[in-house]
Structures are given as C-alpha cells and as structure tokens.
Design an enzyme around this catalytic site. Structure first.
Site, short mmCIF file in Angstrom:
data_model
loop_
_atom_site.label_atom_id
_atom_site.label_comp_id
_atom_site.label_asym_id
_atom_site.label_seq_id
_atom_site.Cartn_x
_atom_site.Cartn_y
_atom_site.Cartn_z
N TYR A 58 -3.33 -0.71 10.03
CA TYR A 58 -3.10 -0.98 8.54
C TYR A 58 -1.85 -0.66 8.09
CZ TYR A 58 -4.32 -1.14 3.57
OH TYR A 58 -4.30 -1.35 2.27
N SER A 69 0.92 -1.20 0.09
CA SER A 69 0.03 -0.15 0.02
C SER A 69 0.85 1.23 0.06
CB SER A 69 -0.97 0.03 1.33
OG SER A 69 -1.52 1.21 1.40
#
Length: 250
Positions: free
Chosen positions: A154, A141
């Site tokens: 996350y 990400s």
C-alpha cells in the site's frame, strides 16, 4: 462563491460506492455537478445511485482490469462525453509482513491503487487534452510520506501515485489540465474498520494526530471540491495532506 461552483461539470469518481469516494460524489452533487459512480459491483452501484438521487450516472468495471476499464469508459464517453473532473479514488489494503507477503497480494494492491490511476487517467486525459481543460485528483495517503509495518504494498503504491501525479502534471499542464493529489490521514472508513475497532490503535491515533481524532470521509470533501473547481486553476502537481496535522509533527 462562484469559483467553487461545479454546475455543468461532469465528474467521474472511481471506487465511489462507499467511503471516501461516495462522500466526494455527494459533495460534487451538492456543488452542482453531475457525477459518474464506479464500482465493480453493478447491483450495489445502482443501489448507491438510487440513494444519491438525480444527476447520477453509473459505470461498473474493475479498475484493475485494463481491458474492461477501457471498454466501459469508451462506451461511457461515447454517450456522455469526457468528464471535466476525474477522481482516482479506488483502493484496497492487504496487510502482511514483507517476508511472508504473497506476490499476488503485492500485485493486487499495486494494480488497484496505482496502475488503475494510470489506466483510467490516461484514457480520460486524452479527451481532456483535446478539449483543453480538465481536473484530475488522485487520492493518495499519508503513506506517501510515512509508513508502518505490514503495509508495504500500500505504501509503495501510494508513494508511486504521488510520483504519477507529478508526472501527469509535467506532461499535461500545458494542455490546460490540473493534476493534484489528496493525501488523507487515518479515516474512519470500512477500509480501516479493523483498526478503528482496536482500542489500542485508536488511542495511538488520537494521541499521534494533533487534531486528536480519527478523520472522516467528509473531511476530504472540501479540498476535493476546491481541486475540482476554478478556485484551483493554478494549483498543479501537488499532493495535499488532509490528516489533522499527522505529518506536521514528530
């Protein structure tokens, strides 16, 4: 181009019932591969498989359940052999301020986004090492590199996934494996549905991203095919950002 041809290859894509995983599965099928879909929901997984047509297998298990994952993969590989390509795509997002975030939410996000890539990756890698070839792609990400408030678990998990990618390369490259990461920017997926629906956040994303738009799962498929193909045989240990330029500017 022959170097991008996936004919005869078997690819396992975790979290592939929808979103990025499904888009990558569809691209692999179009490039000639057989694809193994994965999701914890066996019924929904079979429905997705029927929509995608031929050359599709399914393997239902929760990637965060180590024993269930090992059992399902052992049975799968006994019947179909080890895959040529593994995409560790399964992921979840649970947001909240760090001071109020339940430890259970932290552990759940880390288990699904990071630990599962270790568990599934090492199981698949054993067969790849014995064969002397294989491609592993970890879906990272932009939060490997950039963070926002309320996304700490996350961001920590995805940053760890970048480190795990390099560690896999360090140990397995000499056995003929290529291990790389793809780091998507902000994509219009179900995971980001609440953000896409927020006009203020969408305005910020389109202004912050040089490409001037949300990304789509299909934006990831070209790089995913490249990393699964012979075209990337000397690319190893890299995290490649597919973000419309988001991480290139301030």
């Amino acid at each position: 181009m022959p170097t991008f041809d996936l004919a005869g290859r078997l690819a396992l894509v975790t979290g592939s019932r929808r979103g990025i995983g499904r888009a990558i599965a569809e691209a692999y099928l179009a490039a000639g591969a057989r694809v193994i879909l994965n999701s914890p929901d066996a019924t929904a997984l079979e429905a997705t498989a029927s929509e995608l047509g031929d050359n599709v297998l399914t393997c239902a298990f929760d990637v965060s359940d180590t024993e269930a994952a090992d059992a399902a993969l052992t049975s799968l590989f006994d019947e179909h052999g080890y895959p040529d390509v593994l995409v560790n795509n399964a992921g979840i997002q649970l947001r909240g301020p760090l001071t109020e975030l339940p430890v259970e939410d932290w552990r759940r996000v880390v288990d699904v986004n990071l630990t599962s890539a270790f568990v599934v990756g090492r199981t698949v890698a054993r067969g790849m090492i014995a064969r002397g070839s294989g491609k592993i792609i970890n879906i990272c990400s932009v939060q490997n590199h950039l963070v926002r408030p309320t996304t700490a678990p996350y961001a920590a998990a995805k940053s760890g996934l970048g480190g795990l990618t390099r560690s896999m390369c360090a140990e397995w490259a000499r056995h003929g494996l290529q291990v790389n990461g793809l780091a998507p920017g902000y994509l219009d997926t179900e995971l980001n549905a609440s953000l896409v629906a927020d006009p203020e956040f969408t305005d910020w994303i389109t202004r912050r991203t040089p490409a001037g738009r949300w990304g789509t799962p299909e934006d990831i498929t070209g790089p995913a095919v490249w990393l699964a193909s012979p075209a990337s045989d000397f690319v190893n240990g890299q995290v490649i950002y597919v973000d419309g330029g988001l991480t290139a500017v301030i």
